[in-house]
Enzyme design. Structure first.
Site, PDB file in Angstrom:
ATOM      1  N   ARG A 158     144.561  24.713-125.235  1.00 17.93           N
ATOM      2  CA  ARG A 158     144.574  25.395-126.424  1.00 17.93           C
ATOM      3  C   ARG A 158     146.271  25.733-127.232  1.00 17.93           C
ATOM      4  O   ARG A 158     146.575  25.531-128.328  1.00 17.93           O
ATOM      5  CB  ARG A 158     144.391  26.767-126.714  1.00 17.93           C
ATOM      6  CG  ARG A 158     145.131  28.187-127.684  1.00 17.93           C
ATOM      7  CD  ARG A 158     144.888  29.077-127.736  1.00 17.93           C
ATOM      8  NE  ARG A 158     144.359  29.946-126.526  1.00 17.93           N
ATOM      9  CZ  ARG A 158     144.968  29.803-125.739  1.00 17.93           C
ATOM     10  NH1 ARG A 158     146.334  30.811-126.533  1.00 17.93           N
ATOM     11  NH2 ARG A 158     145.300  31.187-124.711  1.00 17.93           N
ATOM     12  N   TYR A 201     141.419  27.890-154.630  1.00 22.87           N
ATOM     13  CA  TYR A 201     139.544  28.275-153.163  1.00 22.87           C
ATOM     14  C   TYR A 201     139.408  29.382-153.484  1.00 22.87           C
ATOM     15  O   TYR A 201     140.229  30.047-153.493  1.00 22.87           O
ATOM     16  CB  TYR A 201     140.016  26.634-152.532  1.00 22.87           C
ATOM     17  CG  TYR A 201     138.777  27.505-151.511  1.00 22.87           C
ATOM     18  CD1 TYR A 201     137.705  26.286-152.498  1.00 22.87           C
ATOM     19  CD2 TYR A 201     138.699  27.660-150.195  1.00 22.87           C
ATOM     20  CE1 TYR A 201     136.970  25.990-150.834  1.00 22.87           C
ATOM     21  CE2 TYR A 201     138.058  27.927-149.730  1.00 22.87           C
ATOM     22  CZ  TYR A 201     136.865  26.339-150.371  1.00 22.87           C
ATOM     23  OH  TYR A 201     135.885  26.454-149.188  1.00 22.87           O
ATOM     24  N   ASP A 207     148.237  22.699-151.539  1.00 24.28           N
ATOM     25  CA  ASP A 207     147.270  21.635-151.080  1.00 24.28           C
ATOM     26  C   ASP A 207     146.921  19.957-151.609  1.00 24.28           C
ATOM     27  O   ASP A 207     146.933  20.345-152.546  1.00 24.28           O
ATOM     28  CB  ASP A 207     146.642  23.087-151.639  1.00 24.28           C
ATOM     29  CG  ASP A 207     144.883  22.300-150.645  1.00 24.28           C
ATOM     30  OD1 ASP A 207     143.886  21.608-150.755  1.00 24.28           O
ATOM     31  OD2 ASP A 207     144.124  24.290-150.274  1.00 24.28           O
ATOM     32  N   LYS A 251     136.910  17.534-145.872  1.00 25.72           N
ATOM     33  CA  LYS A 251     136.862  16.698-146.994  1.00 25.72           C
ATOM     34  C   LYS A 251     136.947  15.528-146.575  1.00 25.72           C
ATOM     35  O   LYS A 251     136.702  14.538-146.445  1.00 25.72           O
ATOM     36  CB  LYS A 251     136.975  17.770-148.376  1.00 25.72           C
ATOM     37  CG  LYS A 251     138.076  18.997-148.352  1.00 25.72           C
ATOM     38  CD  LYS A 251     135.616  19.596-148.343  1.00 25.72           C
ATOM     39  CE  LYS A 251     135.784  20.736-148.409  1.00 25.72           C
ATOM     40  NZ  LYS A 251     136.713  21.860-148.642  1.00 25.72           N
TER      41      LYS A 251
HETATM   42  C1  LIG Z   1     137.392  23.166-149.172  1.00 26.22           C
HETATM   43  C2  LIG Z   1     138.869  24.030-149.756  1.00 26.22           C
HETATM   44  C3  LIG Z   1     139.582  24.612-148.453  1.00 26.22           C
HETATM   45  C4  LIG Z   1     138.612  25.498-147.193  1.00 26.22           C
HETATM   46  O1  LIG Z   1     138.460  24.737-146.368  1.00 26.22           O
HETATM   47  P1  LIG Z   1     137.316  24.552-144.999  1.00 26.22           P
HETATM   48  O2  LIG Z   1     138.342  23.030-144.231  1.00 26.22           O
HETATM   49  O3  LIG Z   1     135.605  24.500-145.945  1.00 26.22           O
HETATM   50  O4  LIG Z   1     137.901  25.674-144.525  1.00 26.22           O
HETATM   51  C5  LIG Z   1     140.696  25.010-149.137  1.00 26.22           C
HETATM   52  N1  LIG Z   1     141.288  24.506-149.835  1.00 26.22           N
HETATM   53  C6  LIG Z   1     140.399  23.401-150.492  1.00 26.22           C
HETATM   54  C7  LIG Z   1     141.273  22.712-151.613  1.00 26.22           C
HETATM   55  C8  LIG Z   1     139.166  23.456-150.221  1.00 26.22           C
HETATM   56  O5  LIG Z   1     138.597  21.621-151.379  1.00 26.22           O
END
Ligand SMILES: *Cc1c(COP(=O)(O)O)cnc(C)c1O
Length: 372
Positions: free
Chosen positions: A47, A99, A171, A196
């Site tokens: 961890r 989001y 982000d 993603k």
């Molecule tokens: C998918 C997404 C998230 C959340 O991420 P997870 O890996 O699904 O928890 C946060 N911000 C954006 C812009 C996203 O597309």
């Protein structure tokens, strides 16, 4: 060195014991302690740190031009830890089209916890300036945003944050470090849902926070990573690091395909609007041209008429898959408003498209038949 070269090499080295070229996967939870009580490799317990996570963190830190990075079990966990690193009584400015899951987290959990959030249109920098208060500690932006594909002026919002004595977190999930480098434009933190494009194959969930400097906020984030343990498994780190090796080439293909699909949809009589920063007639085009090298693989479209018309288009696709998420090889289409919740501001006739790595001609033909 260029990003194509760094994406292949960053965070990787030939394994010193086996000479393996591909990174070994270390599933061990614990590491042997020497007779004198020391840990010569620096690893003690999974961890706190482990070889696969360290490799991923070194890689993303180098690609984003950061000083350090921390990996989490998901993009949501990564963002949550940024909020947890603030204190009750602090104020945060976030985009109104943030989001969905993170918006819920702020409204339903962190509001009770004492973190106040003002939601603004992040593309309106005057509104951002007005939202700032004496206790504002963080401005969070998403650019391009999900699902409205809005473009925030990173340089300007960073200035506003710093004038207010606040941190600016950006982000970078949709753009990735291949298309956009928020830290170089003034951001203090970059956050990713590596689920993603970085993972890139729809097969692993991971989140990353990259810091421009190991400032007190990041030190707290690192401490929360180690103590709270919302961390990815070594295999998740291994898959994400593998995905990143091909990221620059995948992004190029996503962008080329998306530009062609957007141009087709933009002249289609059944489409009311195409939200894609690569189209000169869209709102974010000028700023995107300044801060992104290419316009990305994500777009949203507003279908003429209503929700039923949009749903009917999604119902007819054959090459696209109806599914949430984005950033993989397969093109996906999603009616966003119905996956969010009642009360969402996402238009009812909006479909979000993740343009994959198929041939653009096949994607266009599929959309053409679905729009008939
Ligand atoms: C998918 C997404 C998230 C959340 O991420 P997870 O890996 O699904 O928890 C946060 N911000 C954006 C812009 C996203 O597309």
């Amino acid at each position: 060195m260029k990003i194509e070269t760094r994406a292949v090499h960053a965070g990787r080295q030939i394994d010193s014991t086996t000479a393996a070229v591909a990174a070994p996967l270390h599933l061990t939870t614990t590491f042997e302690r020497q007779a004198d009580g020391s840990y010569p490799t620096g690893f003690e317990y999974i961890r706190d740190a482990n070889p696969n996570r360290n490799a991923l963190e070194a890689c993303i830190s180098e690609l984003e031009g950061g000083a350090a990075a921390a990996a989490f079990a998901s993009g949501s966990a990564a963002t949550m830890v940024i909020f947890e690193a603030l204190s009750p009584g602090d104020h945060l400015v976030a985009p109104e089209d943030l989001y969905w899951g993170i918006r819920v987290m702020l409204k339903e959990h962190f509001a009770d916890w004492g973190l106040e959030t003002t939601f603004v249109d992040m593309t309106d920098t005057t509104a951002v300036e007005r939202a700032v208060r004496a206790n504002t500690r963080l401005i969070l932006a998403e650019t391009p945003s999900n699902p409205m594909i809005r473009i925030t002026d990173i340089r300007r919002v960073a200035e506003i944050a710093h004038q207010a004595g606040a941190y600016f977190a950006c982000d970078n999930t949709i753009a990735t470090p291949v298309l956009q480098q928020p830290l170089a434009l003034g951001a203090d933190l970059v956050v990713h849902s590596a689920t993603k494009y970085l993972g890139g194959h729809d097969d692993t969930m991971c989140g990353l926070v990259v810091a421009k400097a190991e400032n007190p906020l990041f030190q707290k984030i690192r401490k929360l990573q180690k103590t709270a343990g919302a961390v990815p498994s070594p295999f998740t780190c291994w898959l994400t690091l593998r995905g990143i090796q091909t990221l620059p080439y995948r992004m190029r293909a996503h962008c080329e395909n998306a530009l062609q699909v957007a141009a087709f949809l933009n002249q289609h009589p059944r489409i009311e609007a195409v939200l894609y920063p690569g189209l000169p007639d869209t709102a974010g085009y000028q700023i995107a041209a300044k801060q992104m090298s290419l316009a990305g693989g994500m777009m949203s479209i507003l279908v003429q008429d209503d929700r039923e018309a949009a749903m009917a288009v999604a119902a007819k696709v054959k090459v696209f898959t109806r599914a949430t998420s984005f950033g993989g090889a397969q093109s996906l289409i999603e009616h966003r408003a119905s996956i969010e919740a009642p009360g969402t501001k996402t238009p009812d006739n909006l479909l979000r498209l993740s343009i994959g790595l198929e041939h653009a001609d096949d994607l266009i033909a599929d959309l053409a038949q679905a729009l008939k």
